[in-house]
Design an enzyme around this catalytic site. Structure first.
Site, PDB file in Angstrom:
ATOM      1  N   ASP A 179      17.530 -17.601 -18.184  1.00 54.89           N
ATOM      2  CA  ASP A 179      16.868 -17.592 -17.088  1.00 54.89           C
ATOM      3  C   ASP A 179      15.908 -18.635 -16.905  1.00 54.89           C
ATOM      4  OD1 ASP A 179      15.251 -16.205 -14.786  1.00 54.89           O
ATOM      5  OD2 ASP A 179      16.449 -14.608 -15.063  1.00 54.89           O
TER       6      ASP A 179
ATOM      7  N   HIS B 126      17.263 -21.711 -15.637  1.00 53.61           N
ATOM      8  CA  HIS B 126      17.079 -21.530 -14.541  1.00 53.61           C
ATOM      9  C   HIS B 126      15.835 -22.573 -13.947  1.00 53.61           C
ATOM     10  CE1 HIS B 126      19.146 -17.597 -13.674  1.00 53.61           C
ATOM     11  NE2 HIS B 126      20.058 -18.429 -14.314  1.00 53.61           N
TER      12      HIS B 126
END
Ligand SMILES: *[C@@H]1O[C@H](CO)[C@@H](O)[C@H](O)[C@H]1NC(C)=O
Ligand SMILES: *[C@@H]1O[C@H](CO)[C@@H](O)[C@H](O)[C@H]1NC(C)=O
Length: 399
Positions: A223, A246
């Site tokens: 993430d 991310h």
């Protein structure tokens, strides 16, 4: 002669002074002396907490030592306040393995929590292995709004003057590191690793904190490498190597009613590779309260094959069923993107998707040089924003 007379005086004075400041029981508290088995399969949680309790009850400059070795531990709370302690160092050389038995973690528990303790240093080169692979399949949060949140590996809660240096986090169940309600937190030489498909394994999540610096760290995860949540003031991030993951994100903001503003962020001198986003500000659409995100500079950042290198997304809604299409009420202003270069893995290298309810104000791009790896020219897309451009602009500005 003069010196001879003076020396004993200086010596005595400084020793007395040191004793005065540090009291009687400064010292080292070694978990092995408290009975840690360090075999990697017997639970050492109680021993860790007993050693911490003794260190926290001491006075002066104290040290909790976790020597080399493998330790299995379930949820552990290293809580303060430690009233007579001047400073506390957790010298972690060991390899900590989190219990994989989720029933040991009460809802809301994290794995290792440092709470309400001041002047804490965590260092020593040790590893926190969250053993997350077993629990990732039970994490429904990416798809379901009301989900059980799994434990964060290392959480700092309401601490002040914290230093985290030279530690490693592997395969967290949820976030690797969370900094919540802290003042003056300095992280450096942190190494974080989890597979790119591990859910919600943010590297370092910061929330309701002030004067936070994170530098010289390498983060590869599933993430956000670093996520800057609501209520943060003065956060400086530099020399980060991020990817996969991310990217470095502000947000998500505007999910809950009473969120604090985010003010004063600098992200600089970093490399972001193979991530879904580079630098991102995301806010929920249909936000129940209003808040602002302001004074943010992203500077000297190199992107390699990033899907969305520069992105503001105020229409964030990760679930299929969003209750309505109402615009975000998070006000974004005074945003500076400077010297951002490298490659985009998709044709749209710059996305400025601002809220129609609260258009972005004073967004500036200076020297942006992003090439699409697919060959065609990279493009930019804008909604509800009139950005200012200077220097090189690749992609061409949107109108
Ligand atoms: C903007 O944020 C930076 C970094 O936190 C800070 O140094 C600066 O004083 C802030 N500027 C304003 C106008 O608040
Ligand atoms: C830009 O960042 C890199 C690290 O990614 C650093 O080595 C370099 O010195 C920085 N350049 C400037 C002008 O600050």
């Amino acid at each position: 002669m003069k010196l001879f007379l003076l020396l004993p005086f200086i010596c005595c004075y400084s020793i007395a002074d040191a004793q005065c400041r540090s009291g009687v029981s400064s010292g080292t508290f070694n978990v092995l002396h408290y009975g840690a088995r360090a075999n990697g399969f017997s639970d050492d949680s109680k021993v860790f907490m007993a050693a911490w309790k003794a260190a926290c009850a001491a006075s002066g400059n104290v040290k909790l030592h976790i020597p080399r070795g493998k330790y299995l531990v379930g949820p552990v709370k290293f809580d303060g306040p430690c009233r007579n302690v001047h400073s506390i160092t957790v010298y972690m050389q060991g390899y900590l393995k989190a219990s994989t038995d989720l029933s040991k973690y009460v809802e809301g528990d994290d794995w290792i929590q440092f709470g309400h303790v001041d002047k804490l240093t965590l260092t020593g080169g040790g590893t926190f292995d969250g053993q997350g692979a077993v629990s990732w399949p039970f994490n429904k949060c990416p798809r379901k709004k009301n989900c059980r949140v799994l434990p964060t590996s290392i959480k700092f809660l309401a601490t002040a003057d914290t230093v985290v240096r030279r530690v490693k986090s592997l395969n967290s169940k949820f976030f690797h590191v969370a900094v919540v309600g802290c003042k003056r937190f300095h992280g450096s030489n942190i190494r974080i690793h989890a597979p790119s498909n591990s859910p919600n394994t943010d590297g370092i999540h910061i929330e309701r904190s002030s004067d936070v610096t994170i530098c010289n760290s390498v983060i590869a995860t599933g993430d956000d490498c670093i996520s800057i949540g609501q209520g943060n003031v003065h956060v400086r991030i530099s020399r980060i190597t991020c990817g996969p993951g991310h990217g470095i994100s502000v947000g998500s903001l505007g999910r809950y009613r009473d969120e604090g503003d985010v003010r004063g962020l600098v992200v600089r001198d970093s490399t972001i590779s193979g991530t879904t986003n580079g630098i991102r500000i995301k806010t929920w659409q249909n936000s129940p309260g209003s808040s602002s995100a302001t004074n943010m500079t992203f500077k000297n950042i190199s992107m390699k094959g990033v899907a969305n290198p520069i992105i503001i997304d105020q229409m964030y809604c990760p679930y299929v069923l969003c209750p309505s299409q109402a615009p975000s009420r998070v006000k974004i202003s005074d945003i500076f993107f400077r010297d951002i270069r490298g490659t985009s893995a998709t044709p749209v290298a710059v996305t400025l998707k601002c809220s129609r309810g609260a258009p972005c104000r004073n967004v500036n791009l200076h020297n942006v040089h992003l090439r699409y790896t697919g060959g065609a020219a990279a493009t930019a897309e804008c909604w509800n924003v009139k950005a200012r451009y200077s220097g090189i602009q690749m992609p061409a500005p949107c109108h």
